[in-house]
Design a protein around this motif. Structure first.
Motif, PDB file in Angstrom:
ATOM      1  N   SER A  46       6.881 -13.152  14.197  1.00 24.19           N
ATOM      2  CA  SER A  46       6.572 -12.849  15.441  1.00 24.19           C
ATOM      3  C   SER A  46       5.429 -11.919  15.627  1.00 24.19           C
ATOM      4  CB  SER A  46       7.646 -12.122  16.173  1.00 24.19           C
ATOM      5  OG  SER A  46       7.985 -10.983  15.586  1.00 24.19           O
ATOM      6  N   THR A  47       4.972 -10.919  14.650  1.00 20.55           N
ATOM      7  CA  THR A  47       4.172 -10.001  14.626  1.00 20.55           C
ATOM      8  C   THR A  47       2.963 -10.486  13.461  1.00 20.55           C
ATOM      9  OG1 THR A  47       4.926  -8.599  12.930  1.00 20.55           O
ATOM     10  CG2 THR A  47       5.738  -8.069  15.009  1.00 20.55           C
ATOM     11  N   LYS A  48       3.298 -11.310  12.785  1.00 24.42           N
ATOM     12  CA  LYS A  48       2.470 -11.880  11.425  1.00 24.42           C
ATOM     13  C   LYS A  48       2.016 -10.689  10.673  1.00 24.42           C
ATOM     14  CE  LYS A  48       1.927 -15.953  13.810  1.00 24.42           C
ATOM     15  NZ  LYS A  48       2.753 -16.665  13.431  1.00 24.42           N
ATOM     16  N   ARG A  49       3.126  -9.687  10.495  1.00 27.16           N
ATOM     17  CA  ARG A  49       2.682  -8.587   9.588  1.00 27.16           C
ATOM     18  C   ARG A  49       3.437  -8.994   8.241  1.00 27.16           C
ATOM     19  NH1 ARG A  49       3.843  -3.836  14.009  1.00 27.16           N
ATOM     20  NH2 ARG A  49       1.723  -4.183  15.171  1.00 27.16           N
ATOM     21  N   LEU A  50       2.903  -8.646   7.112  1.00 31.19           N
ATOM     22  CA  LEU A  50       3.154  -8.967   5.807  1.00 31.19           C
ATOM     23  C   LEU A  50       4.101  -7.473   5.454  1.00 31.19           C
ATOM     24  CD1 LEU A  50       3.157 -10.240   3.280  1.00 31.19           C
ATOM     25  CD2 LEU A  50       1.334  -9.121   2.547  1.00 31.19           C
ATOM     26  N   HIS A  51       5.191  -7.693   5.025  1.00 31.56           N
ATOM     27  CA  HIS A  51       6.144  -6.765   4.782  1.00 31.56           C
ATOM     28  C   HIS A  51       6.393  -6.745   3.166  1.00 31.56           C
ATOM     29  CE1 HIS A  51       7.271  -5.340   9.006  1.00 31.56           C
ATOM     30  NE2 HIS A  51       7.034  -6.384   9.167  1.00 31.56           N
ATOM     31  N   THR A  52       6.486  -5.859   2.327  1.00 31.45           N
ATOM     32  CA  THR A  52       6.433  -5.738   1.072  1.00 31.45           C
ATOM     33  C   THR A  52       7.215  -4.483   0.660  1.00 31.45           C
ATOM     34  OG1 THR A  52       4.462  -6.940   0.614  1.00 31.45           O
ATOM     35  CG2 THR A  52       5.219  -5.911  -1.230  1.00 31.45           C
ATOM     36  N   THR A  53       8.167  -4.966  -0.496  1.00 37.14           N
ATOM     37  CA  THR A  53       8.959  -3.849  -0.876  1.00 37.14           C
ATOM     38  C   THR A  53       8.877  -3.871  -2.483  1.00 37.14           C
ATOM     39  OG1 THR A  53      10.892  -3.917   0.805  1.00 37.14           O
ATOM     40  CG2 THR A  53      11.292  -2.886  -1.142  1.00 37.14           C
ATOM     41  N   ARG A  54       8.491  -3.039  -3.335  1.00 36.72           N
ATOM     42  CA  ARG A  54       8.303  -3.022  -4.731  1.00 36.72           C
ATOM     43  C   ARG A  54       9.075  -1.642  -5.271  1.00 36.72           C
ATOM     44  NH1 ARG A  54       2.351  -3.780  -6.215  1.00 36.72           N
ATOM     45  NH2 ARG A  54       1.754  -1.864  -5.318  1.00 36.72           N
ATOM     46  N   LEU A  55       9.502  -2.204  -6.485  1.00 39.04           N
ATOM     47  CA  LEU A  55      10.209  -0.969  -7.249  1.00 39.04           C
ATOM     48  C   LEU A  55       9.242  -0.834  -8.518  1.00 39.04           C
ATOM     49  CD1 LEU A  55      12.833   0.692  -7.411  1.00 39.04           C
ATOM     50  CD2 LEU A  55      13.759  -1.305  -8.873  1.00 39.04           C
ATOM     51  N   HIS A  56       9.042   0.591  -8.769  1.00 40.00           N
ATOM     52  CA  HIS A  56       7.977   1.100  -9.778  1.00 40.00           C
ATOM     53  C   HIS A  56       9.027   2.144 -10.699  1.00 40.00           C
ATOM     54  CE1 HIS A  56       4.528  -0.114  -7.563  1.00 40.00           C
ATOM     55  NE2 HIS A  56       4.902   0.852  -6.338  1.00 40.00           N
ATOM     56  N   LEU A  57       8.647   1.721 -11.945  1.00 43.98           N
ATOM     57  CA  LEU A  57       9.519   2.532 -13.035  1.00 43.98           C
ATOM     58  C   LEU A  57       8.399   3.397 -13.618  1.00 43.98           C
ATOM     59  CD1 LEU A  57      12.116   3.379 -14.728  1.00 43.98           C
ATOM     60  CD2 LEU A  57      11.107   1.674 -16.352  1.00 43.98           C
ATOM     61  N   LYS A  58       8.378   4.702 -13.439  1.00 45.28           N
ATOM     62  CA  LYS A  58       7.587   5.885 -13.681  1.00 45.28           C
ATOM     63  C   LYS A  58       8.114   6.731 -14.920  1.00 45.28           C
ATOM     64  CE  LYS A  58       5.038   5.583  -9.604  1.00 45.28           C
ATOM     65  NZ  LYS A  58       4.385   6.460  -8.320  1.00 45.28           N
ATOM     66  N   ARG A  59       7.192   7.074 -15.658  1.00 44.81           N
ATOM     67  CA  ARG A  59       7.703   7.999 -16.818  1.00 44.81           C
ATOM     68  C   ARG A  59       7.065   9.601 -16.554  1.00 44.81           C
ATOM     69  NH1 ARG A  59       5.337   5.848 -21.011  1.00 44.81           N
ATOM     70  NH2 ARG A  59       3.266   6.714 -20.698  1.00 44.81           N
ATOM     71  N   SER A  60       7.720  10.528 -16.301  1.00 46.34           N
ATOM     72  CA  SER A  60       7.376  11.641 -15.873  1.00 46.34           C
ATOM     73  C   SER A  60       7.867  12.733 -16.912  1.00 46.34           C
ATOM     74  CB  SER A  60       7.412  11.941 -14.469  1.00 46.34           C
ATOM     75  OG  SER A  60       8.849  12.153 -14.260  1.00 46.34           O
ATOM     76  N   LYS A  61       7.349  13.893 -16.423  1.00 48.70           N
ATOM     77  CA  LYS A  61       7.938  15.090 -17.455  1.00 48.70           C
ATOM     78  C   LYS A  61       8.148  16.084 -16.103  1.00 48.70           C
ATOM     79  CE  LYS A  61       6.961  18.480 -21.080  1.00 48.70           C
ATOM     80  NZ  LYS A  61       5.930  18.767 -21.952  1.00 48.70           N
ATOM     81  N   VAL A  62       9.475  16.827 -16.336  1.00 48.14           N
ATOM     82  CA  VAL A  62       9.676  17.826 -15.394  1.00 48.14           C
ATOM     83  C   VAL A  62       8.770  19.057 -15.733  1.00 48.14           C
ATOM     84  CG1 VAL A  62      11.486  19.420 -14.652  1.00 48.14           C
ATOM     85  CG2 VAL A  62      11.838  17.002 -15.268  1.00 48.14           C
ATOM     86  N   PRO A  63       8.282  19.851 -14.649  1.00 49.68           N
ATOM     87  CA  PRO A  63       7.133  20.977 -15.003  1.00 49.68           C
ATOM     88  C   PRO A  63       7.939  22.012 -15.487  1.00 49.68           C
ATOM     89  CG  PRO A  63       6.714  20.071 -12.757  1.00 49.68           C
ATOM     90  CD  PRO A  63       8.086  19.263 -13.420  1.00 49.68           C
TER      91      PRO A  63
END
Length: 281
Positions: A46-63
């Motif tokens: 109806s709106t011609k809009r593209l909807h995307t859901t992605r899942l990222h796995l990130k490595r981080s360090k607690v400050p």
């Protein structure tokens, strides 16, 4: 709850910026992003809009400032951890805007972070783009069309519930053991609001650096797109993956061929853009 806002711009067309957004991982400024998976994508009829859901796995360090507030063993060795971030985006190509929302799926009791970005097409006055082309001899539309630039507004919210959760647990334990002498808890000398403010401020400080790195990473991808097209971006992504693995391309190929000398006389190394190393990141 704390908020952080930032406004920036890209001297590239809206289609180029949105394409770079979906091709931005990996890049030299995102070595902490381990993987990305598209879990849903569709066009609203109806709106011609593209909807995307992605899942990222990130490595981080607690400050370190935050790690001092947490009980021992809550974080990994040296404060290291991995966490998932879910990203949702909506693009309206005709109207020229894209809205994104990213939020952490883990550690939300310690700090919930929601990042919202809005990208918009901004027409460039004809006098401006003529002067720009005359000065730089470059066309940043990446394919021609209307001369334009793209604005980006980022709003990040931070909310910590750490002290609140621990305080409720302490009250529950106190009520359950009314006859016993209360023990001194980890956060006994801290107010709930004080704990939350401290953690949220740490999050704000980290976001300032993360947003700058994100913009730098986008510019790297946009430059690769301008100079080499999509293949230039994919080649850059492959090299970035090899660097993340600590292996140079020639060394990697030699190791692969050496391990397969008994098989195919002309073995080909596996495709680094395969599903195992999904290039839509």
């Amino acid at each position: 709850m704390k908020f952080f806002e930032n406004s920036s711009s890209y001297d590239y067309s809206f289609p180029a910026v949105t394409l770079a957004y979906f091709l931005r991982y990996p890049n030299p400024y995102s070595k902490h992003v381990l993987s990305t998976d598209v879990i849903d994508r569709y066009v609203d009829p109806s709106t011609k809009r593209l909807h995307t859901t992605r899942l990222h796995l990130k490595r981080s360090k607690v400050p370190s400032a935050m790690a001092k507030l947490l009980p021992a063993g809550l974080t990994g060795p040296g404060g290291a951890q991995q966490s998932f971030v879910v990203e949702k985006s909506t693009i309206d190509v005709r109207e020229g805007w894209m809205e994104t929302e990213s939020r952490n799926m883990e550690w939300t009791g310690i700090l919930s972070v929601i990042e919202r970005q809005t990208y918009r097409r901004q027409p460039l006055p004809i006098e401006t783009w003529r002067d720009k082309l005359a000065a730089t001899d470059e066309d940043t539309t990446l394919g021609g069309g209307e001369r334009e630039w793209t604005s980006c507004k980022t709003v990040v919210s931070f909310k910590s519930r750490l002290g609140q959760a621990i305080k409720k647990n302490a009250e529950f334990m106190a009520n359950a053991n009314e006859d016993e002498t209360p023990r001194q808890g980890f956060f006994a000398s801290w107010s709930t609001a004080g704990i939350q403010r401290t953690i949220e401020l740490v999050g704000v400080k980290r976001s300032k650096t993360a947003i700058m790195n994100g913009k730098n990473g986008m510019n790297v991808v946009l430059e690769r797109l301008r100079s080499g097209g999509v293949m230039g971006v994919l080649d850059g992504m492959r090299n970035d993956r090899l660097e993340m693995l600590g292996v140079q391309e020639g060394q990697w190929k030699r190791a692969w061929i050496s391990a397969n000398q008994g098989g195919d006389p002309d073995p080909s190394p596996p495709d680094l853009n395969s599903d195992h190393l999904d290039h839509d990141r």
